[in-house]
Design an enzyme around this catalytic site. Structure first.
Site, mmCIF file in Angstrom:
data_model
loop_
_atom_site.group_PDB
_atom_site.id
_atom_site.type_symbol
_atom_site.label_atom_id
_atom_site.label_comp_id
_atom_site.label_asym_id
_atom_site.label_seq_id
_atom_site.Cartn_x
_atom_site.Cartn_y
_atom_site.Cartn_z
ATOM 1 N N HIS A 184 42.632 -3.889 -69.556
ATOM 2 C CA HIS A 184 42.329 -4.692 -68.365
ATOM 3 C C HIS A 184 41.667 -3.857 -67.266
ATOM 4 O O HIS A 184 41.083 -4.403 -66.319
ATOM 5 C CB HIS A 184 43.623 -5.323 -67.830
ATOM 6 N N CYS B 159 59.568 -22.563 -56.153
ATOM 7 C CA CYS B 159 59.478 -23.164 -54.812
ATOM 8 C C CYS B 159 59.831 -24.642 -54.798
ATOM 9 O O CYS B 159 59.768 -25.272 -53.732
ATOM 10 C CB CYS B 159 58.080 -22.963 -54.231
ATOM 11 N N CYS C 244 51.248 -32.588 -60.101
ATOM 12 C CA CYS C 244 50.738 -33.023 -61.404
ATOM 13 C C CYS C 244 50.195 -31.798 -62.143
ATOM 14 O O CYS C 244 49.376 -31.043 -61.596
ATOM 15 C CB CYS C 244 49.654 -34.078 -61.213
ATOM 16 N N CYS D 54 82.414 -34.056 -47.985
ATOM 17 C CA CYS D 54 81.285 -34.239 -48.902
ATOM 18 C C CYS D 54 80.034 -33.532 -48.393
ATOM 19 O O CYS D 54 79.247 -32.988 -49.187
ATOM 20 C CB CYS D 54 81.008 -35.726 -49.088
ATOM 21 N N CYS E 269 45.874 -12.723 -62.531
ATOM 22 C CA CYS E 269 46.246 -13.581 -63.649
ATOM 23 C C CYS E 269 47.724 -13.543 -63.966
ATOM 24 O O CYS E 269 48.206 -14.301 -64.807
ATOM 25 C CB CYS E 269 45.450 -13.216 -64.902
ATOM 26 N N CYS F 216 49.161 -7.889 -63.623
ATOM 27 C CA CYS F 216 47.924 -8.137 -62.889
ATOM 28 C C CYS F 216 48.225 -9.031 -61.678
ATOM 29 O O CYS F 216 48.978 -10.008 -61.777
ATOM 30 C CB CYS F 216 46.895 -8.801 -63.792
ATOM 31 N N CYS G 28 71.658 -41.847 -42.975
ATOM 32 C CA CYS G 28 72.836 -41.816 -43.845
ATOM 33 C C CYS G 28 73.926 -40.947 -43.224
ATOM 34 O O CYS G 28 73.637 -39.948 -42.560
ATOM 35 C CB CYS G 28 72.463 -41.274 -45.223
ATOM 36 N N CYS H 259 55.156 -35.153 -69.927
ATOM 37 C CA CYS H 259 55.230 -35.677 -68.556
ATOM 38 C C CYS H 259 54.372 -34.825 -67.635
ATOM 39 O O CYS H 259 54.463 -33.599 -67.615
ATOM 40 C CB CYS H 259 56.677 -35.680 -68.072
#
Length: 1114
Positions: free
Chosen positions: A886, A943, A948, A775, A878, A875, A769, A935
């Site tokens: 803790h 990042c 998923c 632009c 976690c 922590c 491209c 979704c």
């Protein structure tokens, strides 16, 4: 008689040995194994017809050695031995068990075959006996139907070839025990026996009655010596040309003998090129006891050694051995100079074998040291390659020739004696007598003292004669030693020496003057020309060049101008004067229209040097050079003769300098325009002076040709063209095709839809491209300021795939170079800052603060870490805010404690559980307190990693690296226990899977929690921002106070936490679809019922592992 001979003991012995040898050769194929048997067969006394059953030995010998001349016959037999050796190898190859690869054919174009087997008569008949009976274009071969050669027959023929070769070899060496069997075949053997018998029949004392002696020698020898050595070759004679020891004899030239060098030159003539020469056999002389190379020259009785000349000189030069008594054994001529290097007896230089003259002193090969004084008086060339004059016919020959081209006399042959015509050729009393010069053989007709040709005196002068030793006199032939004729006077060698000495002195004087002149910057040509002018005076040439040469050059210029003026005057009167050339040929002078002739000293000096100082020739040369230069200037367009003459005079006759002077007035307006301070007007494509515009384009834009300039103007004159001149020039530089140039100038930007030339378009290395520069800069400026660094992709196609780490590193390395020139300085620095943060996130010790957006590297090994920016603790594992409880507890133990003891956590119920088991980015490990419903395509805000939320597998925008996948759109590969598939199951089915595996789950909400609406925190898009807020969907009974979507997510989290396989409750349709997705064979076996088929598929499917990246927090 034949039967009696065949039954004789020799015949029986021959058959036994032949049978034994045939068996050995046919089994082994090695000639070495039957060598002893072949020697026995060759020594058996049998006629050739009984000894050779296959070969026609008598015919082969008679055809190849039919000459009566012994040397020619022996040479033919040697060639026959070589050919039989090659035929023997052919036979051994056929009988060998491991035959060569190409044993079936014999090529005629093989150089070994052509020079050996094909060079004798009967060689191909032996190949026919071997089995090569099929005639080919390029040779012989076995027939196609023959797969293996007849080993027995080939072995028998090979043995006869080996036997015949050994017998012929013994004949050549003279060691054959039964030569009487070959008398009828080889004629020279009969002649040899006849010679020996005739020599033996001569009675003692009657040798003088023999009219034709068989051996020529300077002194007669007794007949007994001939009988003792009947087969010895005649003694070696000298070469008929140079007098050295001969090595070859030519029967076609009346058996004349030659050395190697003279033979090469004498038989190079086309009429003698086909002569066949034979080598002269010689016995090897005894060699020196020290060096072992040279022939023995002297024998020392004191130290009992036989030494050559060199070793004798060196060995007896020691003071202790000077008095040894030595005796000369053989003269120096007994060595074979044509077969070994020879040493010059005058200068002791070791020369090559083929050399006739010494490479240092150029004396003949057989010249002795005693003749050095006499040889010094001879005129010898200075080098072997210099020309030499024949002493017989005075023709000058090339240095490489040994024979004269006219009279063919050798180079070193003495001058033939010439008898004088008159009784006293030197006297001047007889004025009309003719006399012949004894030096150059020229017949003089005038009574002069010196020869008209060589300028040498014809009579000795007592005052000028040199004192010579009495033994140094010219050789006189036997025909001249007649008592009636007086001996000729000695030649006047002293005059020749005087002339050579004068030439040497003059040459040394010239060299000295040239060296002195070079120190003063004077060339050798100038010295030589000056010597020609001042040779009669004692003036130094350099001084003459300084004082007299300018006046002489002016005189030459004046003479040339006078010749030109005379020609013009004669031309006006109708005459045609001429100017003579150097050799006397007339040349018409140049016709010039100018009046005065303008010549320079530089031109006159060049002409004077070119003619060697001859003034008349220098004038003609000067006029010719000026004529050539005027023609060259005229061809360049300068027609004014006067200006051309003046320019040549000012430039010293150089055409380039004159051209510069003539062009200077023409370039003056251009120089004034360049030096002026006014701005140069822009190039107007519609200007009427098209050539001027093209010249300006060539000067300003460096276009490759004039045609490209015209192409630029034609493109700018087209209607509707809005491109600038620079854009059109840049496009024309890339191509000369007008259609291609139009495509370069008309490119649409996909972002702003404007038209730009290709030179003002920018493209990334990851795609094809192209966008305009404006632009391109705006897109990446916004991406750097407002977006993540992973959003810095192509604005048109979104390439490359940022999730691929290999593409990511190479992409940013090239993008940095492109952004350096199109981004502002602050934006470019921000890009580098984000790029640095992106690189730091790859470090496992890099942490993001859960309270703020600050990141840092933690080098500690404790769970509690404090942010350097907000000073709050959290922590490390976690990523939860740090609490005192803790301490000394793992993250799982701490979460279990909060469920059991924290009232606020208990009040939240399963909503808090889903929050604690929220989404964690698998790339940067940043945690989100969000549920996984909705979704499944999640993008990390830190990042920009896309994955998923149910199985943490990456989402791919284009093709991925999974082998069976061929999708090129946005997709991800989910395992079967991912929420992506299980979110469509009803809660009772999910509960059934948990119950089947014995996992407990909640159906009632905790006490004190809100049960009307779902309280799970979700991320919503409101406007241009993403805000976290409660779900708010109405809850249903039996779903633990959650909406159906989040209750399903809760049940799936329990399934993932306990690594349960949902395939346990698949129906048949889901089982087949899952097997097809994982490429499990779904082919039903023969006579296999549904239960067995489903059980087999379920077993194979459960062998496929579950998702490796699926979160499994309990």
């Amino acid at each position: 008689m034949a039967a009696a001979m065949s039954s004789s003991p020799p015949s029986m012995e021959m058959d036994e040995v032949r049978t034994r040898a045939k068996s050995l050769l046919s089994s082994s194929g090695s000639a070495q194994n039957v060598k002893a048997e072949v020697q026995i067969m060759a020594a058996i006394d049998l006629p050739l017809s009984e000894k050779y059953h296959h070969l026609a030995a008598e015919v082969m010998l008679s055809e190849n050695a039919a000459s009566h001349h012994k040397l020619q016959a022996l040479e033919s037999l040697k060639r026959l031995v070589k050919a039989l050796s090659i035929l023997e190898k052919y036979g051994c190859n056929l009988t060998c068990p491991a035959r060569p690869r190409y044993w079936r054919s014999v090529k005629h174009n093989n150089p070994v075959f052509r020079t050996t087997v094909d060079a004798i008569k009967g060689g191909r008949r032996v190949l026919y006996l071997y089995g090569y009976t099929n005639q080919q274009i390029d040779g012989l071969s076995f027939p196609d139907e023959v797969s293996e050669p007849d080993a027995e027959k080939v072995a028998a023929v090979t043995l006869e070839v080996m036997t015949l070769r050994m017998e012929v070899d013994m004949i050549i060496k003279g060691t054959h025990p039964h030569l009487e069997n070959f008398k009828d075949i080889l004629p020279f053997l009969v002649q040899q026996d006849t010679t020996a018998s005739r020599a033996a029949e001569i009675p003692p004392g009657e040798e003088h009655h023999v009219e034709e002696p068989l051996v020529r020698s300077p002194s007669p020898k007794p007949a007994q010596s001939l009988v003792a050595q009947p087969l010895k070759p005649p003694p070696a004679s000298e070469c008929n040309l140079c007098g050295t020891a001969s090595s070859l004899v030519c029967p076609s030239c009346d058996s004349q003998m030659f050395c190697d060098a003279c033979d090469d030159l004498f038989h190079r003539h086309p009429a003698r090129a086909n002569h066949k020469r034979d080598k002269i056999q010689r016995t090897k002389p005894e060699t020196c006891s020290i060096c072992g190379i040279s022939t023995v020259h002297a024998q020392c009785f004191t130290c009992v050694q036989r030494l050559c000349v060199n070793c004798d000189k060196l060995f007896h030069s020691h003071p202790d051995r000077k008095g040894h008594n030595r005796t000369i054994v053989t003269p120096a001529k007994t060595s074979s100079p044509s077969l070994s290097p020879w040493e010059c007896s005058h200068c002791t230089t070791v020369n090559e074998t083929r050399a006739v003259l010494c490479s240092t002193c150029e004396r003949p090969r057989l010249a002795t040291a005693a003749s050095s004084v006499q040889d010094s008086t001879m005129s010898v060339p200075t080098s072997p390659n210099s020309e030499w004059q024949c002493k017989s016919c005075t023709v000058v020959n090339q240095g490489s020739s040994i024979l004269c081209e006219v009279c063919e006399r050798p180079r070193l042959a003495t001058r033939p004696p010439v008898a004088p015509v008159s009784s006293n050729p030197g006297s001047l009393s007889d004025s009309g007598a003719k006399w012949t010069c004894q030096f150059c053989t020229y017949v003089n007709t005038k009574p002069t003292v010196v020869c008209e040709m060589c300028n040498l005196s014809c009579k000795d002068s007592p005052g000028n004669s040199l004192s010579e030793p009495p033994q140094q006199t010219l050789s006189i032939t036997k025909d001249q030693l007649q008592p009636a004729m007086k001996p000729l006077p000695k030649p006047r060698l002293n005059l020749d020496l005087r002339r050579q000495k004068t030439m040497k002195d003059d040459g040394l004087s010239l060299i000295q003057q040239i060296r002195e002149a070079e120190k003063r910057g004077v060339s050798p040509e100038e010295v030589y020309a000056a010597l020609c002018m001042c040779s009669d005076s004692n003036i130094n040439p350099c001084d003459w060049l300084t004082s007299e040469l300018p006046h002489l050059l002016d005189e030459i210029c004046a003479m040339a101008a006078s010749v030109r003026l005379n020609y013009k005057a004669a031309e006006d009167s109708g005459m045609h004067p001429v100017v003579e050339r150097d050799g006397g040929e007339p040349e018409e002078s140049a016709r010039q229209n100018g009046g005065d002739v303008k010549l320079s000293r530089a031109e006159a000096k060049l002409a004077w040097l070119a003619t060697g100082g001859d003034i008349d020739r220098a004038v003609s040369q000067l006029l010719r050079d000026r004529q050539v230069k005027m023609r060259e200037l005229h061809s360049l367009g300068f027609r004014d003769v006067a200006k051309c003459e003046e320019a040549l005079r000012q430039s010293g006759g150089e055409v380039k300098g004159a051209l510069s002077l003539l062009q200077r007035p023409l370039l003056e307006p251009f120089h004034q325009r360049i030096w002026s301070e006014q701005a140069e007007p822009a190039i107007d494509p519609k200007h009427p002076d098209k050539q001027r515009m093209c010249r300006r384009l060539l000067a300003l834009y460096d276009l490759p040709s004039w045609g490209r300039c015209e192409l630029v103007l034609s493109l700018l004159q087209e209607p509707g063209v809005s491109h600038s001149l620079e854009d059109v020039v840049q496009a024309v530089k890339e191509s000369h095709d007008k259609d291609f140039i139009r495509r370069l100038l008309n490119n649409e930007c996909p972002c702003c839809l404007s038209i730009f030339p290709r030179s003002k378009m920018q493209s990334l290395t990851s795609c094809q491209c192209s966008v305009c520069h404006e632009c391109f800069g705006q897109h990446f400026t916004i991406a750097v300021r407002d977006k993540h660094i992973r959003d810095m992709v192509c604005p048109v196609c979104g390439e490359p795939d940022i999730n691929d780490p290999e593409q990511l590193d190479s992409y940013f390395s090239t993008l940095d170079i492109q952004l350096r020139d199109c981004l502002a300085l602050d934006v470019y620095e921000l890009f580098h800052k984000k790029l640095t943060e992106h690189a730091l996130m790859k470090d496992p010790k890099f942490l993001w603060c859960c309270h703020c957006t600050f990141g840092f590297i933690n080098d500690g090994d404790q769970l509690k870490v404090t942010c350097l920016s907000c000073r709050k603790s959290f922590c490390v594992q976690c990523k939860k805010p740090w609490e005192p409880q803790h301490q000394d507890l793992s993250c799982e133990q701490f979460q279990q404690w909060k469920r059991e003891n924290d009232p606020e956590y208990q009040r939240q119920g399963l909503a808090g559980y889903l929050r604690d088991n929220g989404i964690t980015c698998p790339h940067c490990r940043f945690q989100y307190d969000l549920t996984k419903g909705g979704c499944m395509h999640f993008t990390c805000s830190q990042c920009r990693y896309q994955f998923c939320s149910g199985c943490n597998n990456p989402f791919h925008k284009t093709g991925c690296k999974t082998p069976p996948c061929n999708l090129s759109c946005l997709h991800a590969h989910h395992p079967r226990d991912c929420l992506f598939y299980l979110r469509d199951w009803e809660p009772p089915r999910l509960q059934a899977l948990l119950q089947k595996c014995g996992v407990e789950f909640n159906t009632d909400p905790p006490n004190g929690t809100q049960t009307d609406t779902c309280g799970v925190m979700v991320q919503r898009d409101e406007g241009s921002q993403q805000i976290d807020s409660p779900c708010g969907i109405q809850t249903q009974p039996g779903q633990a106070g959650l909406c159906e979507k989040h209750y399903r997510e809760y049940l799936v989290s329990l399934i993932n936490a306990h690594s349960l396989d949902p395939a346990l409750i698949y129906d048949s349709h889901e089982l087949i679809r899952a097997c097809e997705r994982y490429q499990v064979d779904t082919q039903r076996g023969e006579n296999e019922d549904d239960n067995l088929f489903h059980a087999r598929l379920l077993k194979k499917l459960m062998e496929v592992p579950l998702g490796e990246k699926v979160p499994r927090k309990k």
